[in-house]
Motif scaffolding. Structure first.
Motif, mmCIF file in Angstrom:
data_model
loop_
_atom_site.group_PDB
_atom_site.id
_atom_site.type_symbol
_atom_site.label_atom_id
_atom_site.label_comp_id
_atom_site.label_asym_id
_atom_site.label_seq_id
_atom_site.Cartn_x
_atom_site.Cartn_y
_atom_site.Cartn_z
ATOM 1 N N GLY A 57 0.794 -1.214 0.000
ATOM 2 C CA GLY A 57 0.000 0.000 0.000
ATOM 3 C C GLY A 57 0.827 1.265 0.000
ATOM 4 O O GLY A 57 0.442 2.275 -0.607
ATOM 5 N N LYS A 58 1.969 1.230 0.647
ATOM 6 C CA LYS A 58 2.830 2.401 0.740
ATOM 7 C C LYS A 58 3.435 2.774 -0.599
ATOM 8 O O LYS A 58 3.611 3.963 -0.896
ATOM 9 C CB LYS A 58 3.934 2.146 1.769
ATOM 10 C CG LYS A 58 4.923 3.284 1.933
ATOM 11 C CD LYS A 58 5.983 2.929 2.969
ATOM 12 C CE LYS A 58 7.030 4.042 3.093
ATOM 13 N NZ LYS A 58 8.072 3.680 4.088
ATOM 14 N N HIS A 59 3.738 1.773 -1.413
ATOM 15 C CA HIS A 59 4.517 2.029 -2.627
ATOM 16 C C HIS A 59 3.733 1.864 -3.929
ATOM 17 O O HIS A 59 4.319 1.946 -5.004
ATOM 18 C CB HIS A 59 5.742 1.116 -2.646
ATOM 19 C CG HIS A 59 6.685 1.369 -1.503
ATOM 20 N ND1 HIS A 59 7.496 2.480 -1.453
ATOM 21 C CD2 HIS A 59 6.916 0.677 -0.353
ATOM 22 C CE1 HIS A 59 8.203 2.457 -0.327
ATOM 23 N NE2 HIS A 59 7.873 1.370 0.354
ATOM 24 N N THR A 60 2.438 1.609 -3.836
ATOM 25 C CA THR A 60 1.620 1.449 -5.034
ATOM 26 C C THR A 60 0.278 2.159 -4.820
ATOM 27 O O THR A 60 0.015 2.717 -3.755
ATOM 28 C CB THR A 60 1.332 -0.037 -5.343
ATOM 29 O OG1 THR A 60 0.378 -0.542 -4.403
ATOM 30 C CG2 THR A 60 2.604 -0.872 -5.274
ATOM 31 N N ASP A 61 -0.563 2.104 -5.835
ATOM 32 C CA ASP A 61 -1.913 2.653 -5.722
ATOM 33 C C ASP A 61 -2.900 1.607 -5.204
ATOM 34 O O ASP A 61 -4.104 1.851 -5.153
ATOM 35 C CB ASP A 61 -2.396 3.160 -7.084
ATOM 36 C CG ASP A 61 -1.624 4.391 -7.543
ATOM 37 O OD1 ASP A 61 -1.159 5.150 -6.664
ATOM 38 O OD2 ASP A 61 -1.473 4.588 -8.758
ATOM 39 N N ILE A 62 -2.386 0.429 -4.843
ATOM 40 C CA ILE A 62 -3.236 -0.655 -4.346
ATOM 41 C C ILE A 62 -3.421 -0.521 -2.841
ATOM 42 O O ILE A 62 -2.464 -0.268 -2.103
ATOM 43 C CB ILE A 62 -2.621 -2.032 -4.667
ATOM 44 C CG1 ILE A 62 -2.627 -2.275 -6.178
ATOM 45 C CG2 ILE A 62 -3.354 -3.157 -3.950
ATOM 46 C CD1 ILE A 62 -1.904 -3.533 -6.584
ATOM 47 N N ARG A 63 -4.650 -0.712 -2.371
ATOM 48 C CA ARG A 63 -4.928 -0.843 -0.946
ATOM 49 C C ARG A 63 -5.178 -2.311 -0.656
ATOM 50 O O ARG A 63 -6.015 -2.937 -1.306
ATOM 51 C CB ARG A 63 -6.161 -0.032 -0.551
ATOM 52 C CG ARG A 63 -6.369 0.029 0.975
ATOM 53 C CD ARG A 63 -7.646 0.763 1.327
ATOM 54 N NE ARG A 63 -8.802 -0.119 1.297
ATOM 55 C CZ ARG A 63 -10.059 0.299 1.212
ATOM 56 N NH1 ARG A 63 -10.319 1.578 1.080
ATOM 57 N NH2 ARG A 63 -11.063 -0.569 1.225
ATOM 58 N N VAL A 64 -4.454 -2.852 0.304
ATOM 59 C CA VAL A 64 -4.613 -4.260 0.673
ATOM 60 C C VAL A 64 -5.484 -4.355 1.921
ATOM 61 O O VAL A 64 -5.141 -3.805 2.970
ATOM 62 C CB VAL A 64 -3.246 -4.930 0.919
ATOM 63 C CG1 VAL A 64 -3.444 -6.379 1.358
ATOM 64 C CG2 VAL A 64 -2.379 -4.865 -0.328
ATOM 65 N N ASP A 65 -6.617 -5.024 1.800
ATOM 66 C CA ASP A 65 -7.500 -5.287 2.937
ATOM 67 C C ASP A 65 -7.268 -6.722 3.392
ATOM 68 O O ASP A 65 -7.504 -7.665 2.629
ATOM 69 C CB ASP A 65 -8.964 -5.110 2.544
ATOM 70 C CG ASP A 65 -9.335 -3.655 2.300
ATOM 71 O OD1 ASP A 65 -8.534 -2.771 2.681
ATOM 72 O OD2 ASP A 65 -10.404 -3.398 1.723
ATOM 73 N N VAL A 66 -6.789 -6.895 4.621
ATOM 74 C CA VAL A 66 -6.500 -8.234 5.136
ATOM 75 C C VAL A 66 -7.777 -8.848 5.701
ATOM 76 O O VAL A 66 -8.440 -8.269 6.563
ATOM 77 C CB VAL A 66 -5.401 -8.199 6.210
ATOM 78 C CG1 VAL A 66 -5.196 -9.584 6.801
ATOM 79 C CG2 VAL A 66 -4.090 -7.682 5.597
ATOM 80 N N LEU A 67 -8.105 -10.022 5.202
ATOM 81 C CA LEU A 67 -9.279 -10.775 5.645
ATOM 82 C C LEU A 67 -8.824 -11.783 6.703
ATOM 83 O O LEU A 67 -8.062 -12.702 6.397
ATOM 84 C CB LEU A 67 -9.893 -11.505 4.450
ATOM 85 C CG LEU A 67 -11.138 -12.356 4.679
ATOM 86 C CD1 LEU A 67 -12.324 -11.482 5.034
ATOM 87 C CD2 LEU A 67 -11.441 -13.185 3.432
#
Length: 337
Positions: free
Chosen positions: A55-65
């Motif tokens: 998330g810090k280095h891309t435009d992707i947000r990672v939601d942990v399930l």
């Protein structure tokens, strides 16, 4: 041999419940849902760390399930989950619809691909420090958490650790729980004498603070490890020097390379973005969680894989110059080519 619970009628219900947590509309290139196991487990902490770096280095947000692979592997098929941390042993069972995944997806198994192999995990059976249990053989007749319900990875580890000492579930009083953290909690609360312990997990530190934590050493001999590998082919012995929580002296534990998996239809662009973020910034991981100090690029493309690599991962590793003939041959083998 311990008879695993199978999850044909359970997975769908769990997947629906978990899906509700991630049901908000999302664009694949912006949000990635990552299976990470329940809070208190090592995989959950590692998933949070890996997601933070991405998330810090891309435009992707990672939601942990915070669910086990028995929940999020089926969600790969519905695109409700995208990636997830798991053991290569559990992924192999899920892909081939065997063991605790018997009959999964109509007997076809769940479609999975490998993205990267990371840090070696350190597993054994943990007991209270003052329990007077010194070896795995001493577990005979004791209350051992060996049935983790939908949390299949810990059930597999429990059986492999017992087998290492020549024991089966018939030799112990099996205690049933629903997750890895609950297993260690049962030891803390006195409901069990022993449970699977993952070195570096938060719940293991809670046991250590409450009662003292002692991880029992496995037998690294070829004969003993052959029994463990009958349960899970990817298990290897790993020596741990005294110091970490649970190891007041040098011991051997069961290990495998923790693996990041993805649904096969995850876009090449997303896969490449995820891989590049971790490849370029892996050194940030250890500052978030110490267990990720060994999550290094030299491990990512490996002959230890049990599930084929995603095509975009193959292309990425070739570009980095780390896709060797040996890795290619192993990938073809597990692909059935």
């Amino acid at each position: 041999m311990f008879k695993f619970n199978t999850f044909k009628p359970v997975v769908a219900g769990l997947a629906l419940a978990a899906a509700a947590m991630v049901a908000a509309p999302r664009a694949e290139a912006e949000i990635v849902v990552m299976g990470g196991n329940p809070e208190g487990s090592l995989f959950y902490a590692q998933s949070q760390a890996i997601g933070a770096v991405i998330g810090k280095h891309t435009d992707i947000r990672v939601d942990v399930l915070p669910q086990s692979p028995t929940v999020y592997f089926p969600m790969f098929m519905t695109q409700e989950a995208d990636i997830g941390l798991s053991s290569p042993i559990e992924a192999d069972f899920a892909a081939r619809a065997i063991g605790p995944y018997e009959g999964a997806n109509g007997g076809e198994g769940y479609p999975l691909t490998t993205l990267m192999i990371g840090s070696p995990i350190r597993l054994s059976i943990v007991v209270r420090g003052n329990a007077g249990i010194e070896t795995l053989a001493d577990l005979k007749g004791k209350r051992v958490v060996a049935d983790y319900g939908a949390f299949a990875g810990s059930s597999i580890t429990a059986e492999a650790a017992l087998a290492n000492a020549g024991l089966t579930a018939d030799d112990v009083e099996v205690v049933s729980v629903s997750s890895y953290p609950e297993g260690v909690s049962a030891v803390i609360e006195g409901r069990a004498d022993a449970a699977v312990g993952s070195m570096g997990s938060g719940i293991l530190q809670q046991l250590n603070a409450a009662e003292g934590a002692k991880l029992l050493s496995i037998d690294p001999s070829d004969e003993a490890m052959a029994r463990s590998r009958e349960i899970g082919a990817a298990f290897v012995p790993l020596e741990v020097k005294a110091g970490p929580v649970g190891a007041d002296e040098d011991i051997f534990v069961l290990s495998y390379g923790t693996t990041l998996y993805a649904r096969p239809d995850l876009s090449d662009e997303t896969v490449t973005t995820v891989l590049k973020a971790v490849w370029d910034h892996y050194e940030e991981l250890k500052a978030i969680h110490p267990s990720l100090a060994t999550w290094t690029p030299d491990r990512f493309a490996s002959t230890q894989t049990m599930v084929p690599y995603h095509p975009a991962a193959v292309a990425f590793y070739k570009e980095q110059g780390v896709w060797t003939d040996e890795v290619d041959a192993r990938n073809a083998e597990v692909s059935g080519q």
